[in-house]
Design a protein around this motif. Structure first.
Motif, PDB file in Angstrom:
ATOM      1  N   VAL A 115       0.991  -1.475   0.389  1.00 17.62           N
ATOM      2  CA  VAL A 115       0.218  -0.623  -0.038  1.00 17.62           C
ATOM      3  C   VAL A 115       0.435   1.492  -0.116  1.00 17.62           C
ATOM      4  N   ILE A 116       1.913   1.356   0.643  1.00 15.43           N
ATOM      5  CA  ILE A 116       2.840   2.720   0.917  1.00 15.43           C
ATOM      6  C   ILE A 116       3.608   2.391  -0.850  1.00 15.43           C
ATOM      7  N   VAL A 117       4.050   1.801  -1.059  1.00 14.23           N
ATOM      8  CA  VAL A 117       4.372   1.655  -2.622  1.00 14.23           C
ATOM      9  C   VAL A 117       3.405   2.529  -3.665  1.00 14.23           C
ATOM     10  N   LEU A 118       2.315   1.297  -4.234  1.00  6.53           N
ATOM     11  CA  LEU A 118       1.544   2.638  -3.972  1.00  6.53           C
ATOM     12  C   LEU A 118       1.044   3.699  -3.919  1.00  6.53           C
ATOM     13  N   VAL A 119       0.942   4.669  -2.715  1.00  9.16           N
ATOM     14  CA  VAL A 119       0.591   5.661  -2.498  1.00  9.16           C
ATOM     15  C   VAL A 119       1.408   6.661  -2.937  1.00  9.16           C
ATOM     16  N   LEU A 120       3.364   5.700  -2.154  1.00  9.06           N
ATOM     17  CA  LEU A 120       3.960   6.935  -3.234  1.00  9.06           C
ATOM     18  C   LEU A 120       3.695   7.193  -4.667  1.00  9.06           C
ATOM     19  N   LEU A 121       3.922   6.223  -5.244  1.00 14.08           N
ATOM     20  CA  LEU A 121       3.464   5.457  -7.199  1.00 14.08           C
ATOM     21  C   LEU A 121       2.553   7.314  -7.246  1.00 14.08           C
ATOM     22  N   LEU A 122       1.779   7.005  -6.720  1.00 16.37           N
ATOM     23  CA  LEU A 122       0.605   7.596  -6.709  1.00 16.37           C
ATOM     24  C   LEU A 122       0.222   9.594  -6.437  1.00 16.37           C
ATOM     25  N   PHE A 123       1.615   9.509  -5.663  1.00 20.81           N
ATOM     26  CA  PHE A 123       2.089  10.979  -5.018  1.00 20.81           C
ATOM     27  C   PHE A 123       2.903  11.361  -6.233  1.00 20.81           C
ATOM     28  N   PHE A 124       4.264  10.375  -6.092  1.00 17.06           N
ATOM     29  CA  PHE A 124       4.938  10.784  -6.931  1.00 17.06           C
ATOM     30  C   PHE A 124       4.368  11.159  -8.812  1.00 17.06           C
ATOM     31  N   ALA A 125       3.825  10.607  -9.043  1.00 20.66           N
ATOM     32  CA  ALA A 125       2.608  11.233 -10.382  1.00 20.66           C
ATOM     33  C   ALA A 125       2.213  12.093 -10.402  1.00 20.66           C
ATOM     34  N   PHE A 126       1.569  12.272  -9.439  1.00 22.96           N
ATOM     35  CA  PHE A 126       0.391  13.910  -9.135  1.00 22.96           C
ATOM     36  C   PHE A 126       1.883  14.667  -8.776  1.00 22.96           C
ATOM     37  N   MET A 127       2.682  14.829  -8.167  1.00 26.82           N
ATOM     38  CA  MET A 127       3.887  15.939  -8.124  1.00 26.82           C
ATOM     39  C   MET A 127       4.565  16.094  -9.875  1.00 26.82           C
ATOM     40  N   VAL A 128       4.809  15.186 -10.483  1.00 30.77           N
ATOM     41  CA  VAL A 128       5.060  15.375 -11.517  1.00 30.77           C
ATOM     42  C   VAL A 128       3.999  16.136 -12.856  1.00 30.77           C
ATOM     43  N   HIS A 129       2.870  16.017 -12.395  1.00 28.10           N
ATOM     44  CA  HIS A 129       1.808  16.329 -12.880  1.00 28.10           C
ATOM     45  C   HIS A 129       2.034  17.928 -12.022  1.00 28.10           C
ATOM     46  N   VAL A 130       1.578  18.342 -11.120  1.00 26.63           N
ATOM     47  CA  VAL A 130       1.888  19.636 -10.622  1.00 26.63           C
ATOM     48  C   VAL A 130       3.292  20.280 -11.144  1.00 26.63           C
ATOM     49  N   GLY A 131       4.224  19.340 -11.100  1.00 27.83           N
ATOM     50  CA  GLY A 131       5.405  20.348 -11.298  1.00 27.83           C
ATOM     51  C   GLY A 131       5.391  20.346 -13.182  1.00 27.83           C
ATOM     52  N   LEU A 132       4.915  19.998 -13.869  1.00 29.28           N
ATOM     53  CA  LEU A 132       4.377  20.072 -15.472  1.00 29.28           C
ATOM     54  C   LEU A 132       3.840  21.489 -15.355  1.00 29.28           C
TER      55      LEU A 132
END
Length: 172
Positions: free
Chosen positions: A90-107
């Protein structure tokens, strides 16, 4: 695949080391000039600041890989082995989702700031804000490379020679 991973980790580490070295040279040169000639480089502080931003985002994946980020293990420690694995997944999944969201925000940040210029260097802020999506993309790659071992064992045993490749890059 392991060889590619070792090259990826070594390259990531070498870039972080190069950025840190550049920061030290710029700040050192600025201090030396200030005390020997009473003049300083007007762009040195700004360059060091932006290099530190890049170093932080590029080095975050390496810190994740070696367990350098903060972890609170109270819940993990009281669970059964199976429960611990589920929690880690679950931690890995949450981190992946958060990191992907932050890529989007960064763009989005990059897009908004692309016409603004830095005060001293006159660079587009796009290059400063690019550190965010690049860094979080690297975090995704690092996490995917260690996820299976982390979920199974609760820690990551680095790929054979990966740490040596980084220290070799630092020494050579």
């Amino acid at each position: 695949m392991r060889r590619l991973e070792r090259v990826f980790v070594a390259l990531n580490g070498a870039v972080v080391i190069a950025i840190l070295s550049s920061m030290a040279l710029i700040v050192g040169a600025n201090v030396t000039l200030r005390y020997t000639t009473n003049h300083s480089l007007p762009w040195a502080d700004e360059a060091a600041r932006y290099l530190m931003i890049w170093m932080t985002f590029l080095g975050a994946g390496l810190a994740l890989r070696w367990g350098g980020h903060v972890a609170i293990t109270n819940l993990h420690d009281v669970l059964t082995t199976r429960g611990q694995r589920v929690l880690r997944a679950v931690i890995v999944l949450v981190l992946l989702l958060f990191f992907a969201f932050m890529v989007h925000v960064g763009l989005q940040y990059m897009d908004r700031a692309r016409f603004q210029k830095t005060p001293a260097l006159r660079l587009s802020f796009l290059y400063v804000y690019a550190a965010m999506p690049v860094g979080f993309s690297l975090l995704i790659v690092h996490l995917l490379l260690i996820a299976r071992q982390f979920i199974r064992a609760g820690h990551f045993e680095e790929a054979e020679g990966a740490g040596n490749a980084i220290s070799g890059a630092a020494n050579g």
